[in-house]
Design a protein around this motif. Structure first.
Motif, PDB file in Angstrom:
ATOM      1  N   GLY A   1       0.831  -1.208   0.000  1.00 16.38           N
ATOM      2  CA  GLY A   1       0.000   0.000   0.000  1.00 16.38           C
ATOM      3  C   GLY A   1       0.854   1.242   0.000  1.00 16.38           C
ATOM      4  N   SER A   2       0.247   2.370   0.364  1.00 16.40           N
ATOM      5  CA  SER A   2       1.011   3.614   0.400  1.00 16.40           C
ATOM      6  C   SER A   2       0.717   4.370   1.688  1.00 16.40           C
ATOM      7  CB  SER A   2       0.691   4.484  -0.812  1.00 16.40           C
ATOM      8  OG  SER A   2      -0.593   5.035  -0.691  1.00 16.40           O
ATOM      9  N   LEU A   3       1.733   5.088   2.166  1.00 14.93           N
ATOM     10  CA  LEU A   3       1.636   5.902   3.374  1.00 14.93           C
ATOM     11  C   LEU A   3       2.111   7.312   3.059  1.00 14.93           C
ATOM     12  CD1 LEU A   3       3.169   3.459   6.008  1.00 14.93           C
ATOM     13  CD2 LEU A   3       0.796   4.168   5.882  1.00 14.93           C
ATOM     14  N   THR A   4       1.446   8.299   3.643  1.00 22.71           N
ATOM     15  CA  THR A   4       1.846   9.690   3.485  1.00 22.71           C
ATOM     16  C   THR A   4       1.974  10.308   4.860  1.00 22.71           C
ATOM     17  OG1 THR A   4       0.649   9.834   1.405  1.00 22.71           O
ATOM     18  CG2 THR A   4       1.232  11.908   2.444  1.00 22.71           C
ATOM     19  N   GLN A   5       3.063  11.038   5.078  1.00 24.03           N
ATOM     20  CA  GLN A   5       3.267  11.674   6.373  1.00 24.03           C
ATOM     21  C   GLN A   5       4.067  12.954   6.196  1.00 24.03           C
ATOM     22  OE1 GLN A   5       4.750   9.013   9.319  1.00 24.03           O
ATOM     23  NE2 GLN A   5       4.610  10.511  10.959  1.00 24.03           N
ATOM     24  N   LYS A   6       3.719  13.959   6.988  1.00 23.23           N
ATOM     25  CA  LYS A   6       4.452  15.227   6.976  1.00 23.23           C
ATOM     26  C   LYS A   6       5.517  15.139   8.051  1.00 23.23           C
ATOM     27  CE  LYS A   6       4.180  20.150   6.889  1.00 23.23           C
ATOM     28  NZ  LYS A   6       5.605  20.225   7.063  1.00 23.23           N
ATOM     29  N   LEU A   7       6.779  15.218   7.634  1.00 18.86           N
ATOM     30  CA  LEU A   7       7.895  15.174   8.570  1.00 18.86           C
ATOM     31  C   LEU A   7       8.357  16.600   8.870  1.00 18.86           C
ATOM     32  CD1 LEU A   7       9.814  12.167   7.009  1.00 18.86           C
ATOM     33  CD2 LEU A   7       8.262  12.147   8.944  1.00 18.86           C
ATOM     34  N   SER A   8       9.226  16.746   9.840  1.00 23.96           N
ATOM     35  CA  SER A   8       9.665  18.061  10.306  1.00 23.96           C
ATOM     36  C   SER A   8      10.301  18.894   9.188  1.00 23.96           C
ATOM     37  CB  SER A   8      10.665  17.891  11.445  1.00 23.96           C
ATOM     38  OG  SER A   8      11.172  19.142  11.834  1.00 23.96           O
TER      39      SER A   8
END
Length: 181
Positions: free
Chosen positions: A32-39
């Motif tokens: 699948g796919s994951l999206t995340q906002k990092l620092s």
């Protein structure tokens, strides 16, 4: 320098990473796919199937964010390739679990059955009446959901009845000795 932060994150075959504006990272893989906002303070660079995380200076906050950012990125890569899994055991006389569709019904010593529904990105399995397997691609979601299921009836220290992680060790207490004065 952070020992964890300076380690590169290697990308296995079949994993695609997109670095967007403001360190918005999207990782796509076979599961699948994951999206995340990092620092925003960390700098991410992708080259030759490897992602490196660098920090601007050695301030305390940046040192802390360096290792965290690299670990979050690595967890996303591992999640879309292998996935994460937590196993729980149900101990107690008459305690049992059963999977019905997308619901997990638990008889754990209350006057009513406790029902837990699968959430998005989480799958529940009950291979035996006293074992629960929670799996998914997001490490944080899997751990949080497993903690919520365990919280329905945490193990007690006298007989060990309740829901516990498979690798968890319960510190047992001695009961009353029964000596009368």
């Amino acid at each position: 320098m952070s020992r964890i932060g300076k380690m590169p994150v290697s990308l296995p075959a079949g994993v695609e990473v997109t670095l967007g504006d403001g360190n918005l990272v999207t990782v796509k893989g076979p599961k699948g796919s994951l999206t995340q906002k990092l620092s925003d303070k960390m700098t991410l660079s992708k080259e030759d199937g490897v992602i490196n995380v660098t920090r601007p200076n050695d301030e305390k906050e940046n040192r802390a964010l360096h290792g965290l950012t690299r670990t979050l990125l690595n967890n996303m890569v591992v999640g879309v390739t292998e996935g994460y899994k937590k196993e729980l055991d149900v101990n107690g006389v008459g305690y049992r679990v059963a999977k019905e569709g997308k619901k997990l019904t638990m008889n754990i010593g209350y006057s009513h059955p406790v029902v837990v529904e699968e959430t998005e990105g989480i799958t529940i399995e009950a291979p035996t009446p006293n074992k629960i397997i929670i799996s998914g691609i997001d490490k944080q979601k899997v751990g949080q959901f497993a903690a919520e299921v365990r919280g329905k009836r945490p193990p007690e220290p006298y007989k060990g009845k309740g829901i516990k992680y498979t690798d968890e060790v319960i510190r047992r207490k001695e009961g009353k000795t029964g000596v009368k004065k």
